[in-house]
Design a protein around this motif. Structure first.
Motif, PDB file in Angstrom:
ATOM      1  N   GLN A 108       0.821  -1.212   0.000  1.00  0.00           N
ATOM      2  CA  GLN A 108       0.000   0.000   0.000  1.00  0.00           C
ATOM      3  C   GLN A 108       0.853   1.259   0.000  1.00  0.00           C
ATOM      4  O   GLN A 108       0.501   2.263  -0.642  1.00  0.00           O
ATOM      5  CB  GLN A 108      -0.929  -0.005   1.214  1.00  0.00           C
ATOM      6  CG  GLN A 108      -1.939   1.124   1.232  1.00  0.00           C
ATOM      7  CD  GLN A 108      -3.028   0.890   2.261  1.00  0.00           C
ATOM      8  OE1 GLN A 108      -3.911   0.060   2.087  1.00  0.00           O
ATOM      9  NE2 GLN A 108      -2.951   1.620   3.367  1.00  0.00           N
ATOM     10  N   GLN A 111       1.871   1.928  -3.584  1.00  0.00           N
ATOM     11  CA  GLN A 111       0.792   2.460  -4.406  1.00  0.00           C
ATOM     12  C   GLN A 111       0.503   3.923  -4.072  1.00  0.00           C
ATOM     13  O   GLN A 111       0.233   4.737  -4.962  1.00  0.00           O
ATOM     14  CB  GLN A 111      -0.485   1.621  -4.231  1.00  0.00           C
ATOM     15  CG  GLN A 111      -0.376   0.173  -4.714  1.00  0.00           C
ATOM     16  CD  GLN A 111      -0.243   0.031  -6.219  1.00  0.00           C
ATOM     17  OE1 GLN A 111       0.654   0.593  -6.825  1.00  0.00           O
ATOM     18  NE2 GLN A 111      -1.127  -0.753  -6.823  1.00  0.00           N
ATOM     19  N   GLN A 112       0.593   4.257  -2.785  1.00  0.00           N
ATOM     20  CA  GLN A 112       0.361   5.650  -2.393  1.00  0.00           C
ATOM     21  C   GLN A 112       1.452   6.567  -2.952  1.00  0.00           C
ATOM     22  O   GLN A 112       1.167   7.689  -3.386  1.00  0.00           O
ATOM     23  CB  GLN A 112       0.300   5.750  -0.866  1.00  0.00           C
ATOM     24  CG  GLN A 112      -0.965   5.136  -0.285  1.00  0.00           C
ATOM     25  CD  GLN A 112      -0.930   5.021   1.228  1.00  0.00           C
ATOM     26  OE1 GLN A 112       0.124   5.155   1.868  1.00  0.00           O
ATOM     27  NE2 GLN A 112      -2.086   4.789   1.836  1.00  0.00           N
ATOM     28  N   GLN A 115       0.915   7.025  -6.778  1.00  0.00           N
ATOM     29  CA  GLN A 115      -0.238   7.849  -7.141  1.00  0.00           C
ATOM     30  C   GLN A 115       0.173   9.277  -7.497  1.00  0.00           C
ATOM     31  O   GLN A 115      -0.428   9.912  -8.357  1.00  0.00           O
ATOM     32  CB  GLN A 115      -1.243   7.891  -5.986  1.00  0.00           C
ATOM     33  CG  GLN A 115      -2.139   6.675  -5.912  1.00  0.00           C
ATOM     34  CD  GLN A 115      -3.112   6.756  -4.751  1.00  0.00           C
ATOM     35  OE1 GLN A 115      -3.145   7.741  -4.010  1.00  0.00           O
ATOM     36  NE2 GLN A 115      -3.905   5.713  -4.569  1.00  0.00           N
ATOM     37  N   GLN A 120       0.824   3.038 -11.101  1.00  0.00           N
ATOM     38  CA  GLN A 120       0.502   2.010 -10.106  1.00  0.00           C
ATOM     39  C   GLN A 120       1.187   0.708 -10.482  1.00  0.00           C
ATOM     40  O   GLN A 120       1.575   0.493 -11.636  1.00  0.00           O
ATOM     41  CB  GLN A 120      -1.010   1.781 -10.045  1.00  0.00           C
ATOM     42  CG  GLN A 120      -1.605   1.264 -11.357  1.00  0.00           C
ATOM     43  CD  GLN A 120      -3.081   0.959 -11.249  1.00  0.00           C
ATOM     44  OE1 GLN A 120      -3.567   0.622 -10.184  1.00  0.00           O
ATOM     45  NE2 GLN A 120      -3.801   1.061 -12.364  1.00  0.00           N
ATOM     46  N   ASP A 124      -3.204  -6.575  -7.380  1.00  0.00           N
ATOM     47  CA  ASP A 124      -4.202  -6.222  -6.362  1.00  0.00           C
ATOM     48  C   ASP A 124      -4.293  -7.346  -5.329  1.00  0.00           C
ATOM     49  O   ASP A 124      -5.239  -8.114  -5.299  1.00  0.00           O
ATOM     50  CB  ASP A 124      -5.563  -5.915  -6.997  1.00  0.00           C
ATOM     51  CG  ASP A 124      -6.141  -7.059  -7.804  1.00  0.00           C
ATOM     52  OD1 ASP A 124      -5.355  -7.874  -8.333  1.00  0.00           O
ATOM     53  OD2 ASP A 124      -7.377  -7.162  -7.898  1.00  0.00           O
ATOM     54  N   LEU A 205       5.281  -0.811 -14.440  1.00  0.00           N
ATOM     55  CA  LEU A 205       4.140  -0.094 -13.895  1.00  0.00           C
ATOM     56  C   LEU A 205       3.055   0.096 -14.949  1.00  0.00           C
ATOM     57  O   LEU A 205       3.242  -0.233 -16.115  1.00  0.00           O
ATOM     58  CB  LEU A 205       4.603   1.258 -13.346  1.00  0.00           C
ATOM     59  CG  LEU A 205       5.737   1.201 -12.317  1.00  0.00           C
ATOM     60  CD1 LEU A 205       6.167   2.606 -11.926  1.00  0.00           C
ATOM     61  CD2 LEU A 205       5.317   0.410 -11.080  1.00  0.00           C
ATOM     62  N   LEU A 208      -2.276   5.118 -13.890  1.00  0.00           N
ATOM     63  CA  LEU A 208      -3.525   5.131 -13.149  1.00  0.00           C
ATOM     64  C   LEU A 208      -4.677   5.380 -14.124  1.00  0.00           C
ATOM     65  O   LEU A 208      -4.557   6.210 -15.034  1.00  0.00           O
ATOM     66  CB  LEU A 208      -3.521   6.237 -12.097  1.00  0.00           C
ATOM     67  CG  LEU A 208      -2.841   5.949 -10.755  1.00  0.00           C
ATOM     68  CD1 LEU A 208      -2.885   7.193  -9.893  1.00  0.00           C
ATOM     69  CD2 LEU A 208      -3.493   4.782 -10.036  1.00  0.00           C
TER      70      LEU A 208
END
Length: 441
Positions: A108, A111-112, A115, A120, A124, A205, A208
């Motif tokens: 996480q 991903q943050q 962003q 991303q 998942d 990657l 987004l």
């Protein structure tokens, strides 16, 4: 050697490394160590492995602890190596859309960070706040968006690995187009840490999405033939969903408020493109079905809840009922048979079962809760069905005591001799994550 003596020896040899006595050798899920070490660097990992290899000390590894109930037929090894301190971004090439990161970094957090660059990691996994990128890759984990994203194997373009004898090797590279010889990355992805400890991972990657929606289609008549017909026609269309997941009624009630077989269809694209595909579904869906659209924030909320369905090993403390999680792989549309069978088993075995499966990639996840004997019987029944369909069923989470009764990996595959040969070549002393993988490797 008892824990106190091993602790003293390790502190004398490695005074700069954080070490503590575990005191949890009776952990419900096993995969513990008498002593836990917390290296900060690849060099420290190499030194610990060299010591263990010389002295025939067994080592198991851990990142965020989300895979503690996954495989493993040894309650406690000599050393538990935690990679919790081995975290951080090594390199991010925004233009090439590649990221190199240390293995202990929580998913996480990555991903943050990404962003802010409108990028991303195309994965998942479950429990993203706890799961580390190293653990995700070591277990080859993927979620419902595997249909559009691919698996962990597809995301990795390079690795740094420490072999059991302490040798540091690099596989792949740091660019997406890397075709020089055999893809060694695939040797380590999904090997459950039995061949080496991943220290750095280079990933490709994905941008987004400009817009995301989740479309829920509920089938009130529980008519699986109707679902089959609809899915075949939908997959033959020009639509491009990121996920096409079927929920059993129990899970659908939890996530969508409808206790009916429910399809979860996710779209990620420009807003106009997503709305076009939603409109197509509205006109295309069978009569009597109910369609709900969750857009952007509501879609994210749905997935956040979805990713915490499976048991969190960090919160396990001897529940009265047994929790187990199965991963079942079958040919795409045979998912319907697995989800249906899990629904029937729920009543016949007096269990609480939440199940979902990807109608496009064939991977199902089945969470079972109930009395131990009923859980074991249900696992065996589902495994038999998966085998008859030409697939497999492995246990991703189950208490250690029950993993002594039913093999988490099932029967040895025909190619097991290859796996055994690779393990013997790389780890002849069998020190690294022993009995964690297929066939007791």
């Amino acid at each position: 050697m008892i824990a106190a003596d091993l602790y003293t020896e390790l502190k004398d040899l490695f005074p700069h490394i954080q070490i503590k006595i575990e005191n949890n050798e009776e952990h419900l899920l096993g995969n513990c160590g008498k002593v836990c070490v917390y290296p900060h660097s690849e060099r420290e990992i190499s030194q610990i492995l060299q010591y263990a290899n010389r002295n025939r000390k067994k080592i198991c590894t851990e990142g965020g602890g989300t895979k503690r109930g996954f495989g493993g037929l040894i309650q406690s090894t000599d050393i538990l190596m935690s990679l919790a301190n081995l975290k951080g971004i090594v390199d991010h090439t925004v233009g090439d859309m590649t990221l190199t990161v240390k293995a202990g970094t929580p998913f996480q957090e990555l991903q943050q960070y990404l962003q802010h660059h409108n990028q991303q990691i195309p994965l998942d996994p479950a429990w993203p706040a706890y799961a580390t990128i190293g653990g995700i890759i070591a277990a080859n984990e993927s979620g419902p968006k595997r249909l559009g994203y691919g698996s962990a194997r597809d995301a990795v373009i390079g690795l740094r690995v420490v072999y059991p004898n302490g040798t540091i090797v690099r596989t792949g590279g740091k660019v997406v187009k890397n075709v020089a010889g055999y893809d060694m990355n695939k040797l380590f992805v999904g090997s459950m840490g039995t061949l080496g400890i991943l220290t750095e991972i280079t990933l490709k990657l994905r941008p987004l999405p400009k817009y995301e929606s989740v479309v829920l289609i509920s089938f009130p008549d529980e008519n699986l033939d109707e679902i089959h017909s609809f899915v075949v026609r939908f997959l033959d269309s020009q639509m491009e969903p990121v996920s096409l997941e079927l929920l059993n009624p129990t899970l659908a009630e939890k996530l969508a408020g409808e206790k009916q077989y429910t399809l979860v269809i996710s779209f990620e694209d420009h807003e106009n493109s997503v709305h076009y595909q939603e409109a197509f579904l509205q006109s295309f869906r069978p009569p009597k079905t109910k369609m709900t659209i969750l857009a952007n924030e509501k879609a994210s909320q749905f997935w956040n809840e979805f990713y915490t369905i499976s048991p969190n090993p960090q919160a396990v403390n001897a529940p009265t009922n047994t929790f187990a999680m199965l991963k079942i792989g079958v040919i795409n549309l045979d998912v319907l048979k697995i989800i249906q069978e899990s629904h029937l088993i729920q009543d016949s075995h007096n269990l609480w079962i939440q199940a979902h499966g990807g109608l496009g990639h064939g991977i199902c996840q089945v969470l079972l809760k109930g009395a131990s004997e009923n859980v074991l019987s249900a696992i065996q029944q589902l495994r038999n069905i998966a085998t008859q369909l030409g697939g497999y069923a492995i246990v991703k989470h189950m208490p250690f005591s029950l993993r002594q009764i039913i093999d988490p990996w099932g029967e040895k595959p025909e190619y097991f001799f290859l796996l055994e040969g690779i393990k013997t070549k790389i780890d002849p002393n069998r020190i690294l994550n022993p009995k964690r993988f297929v066939g007791g490797i």
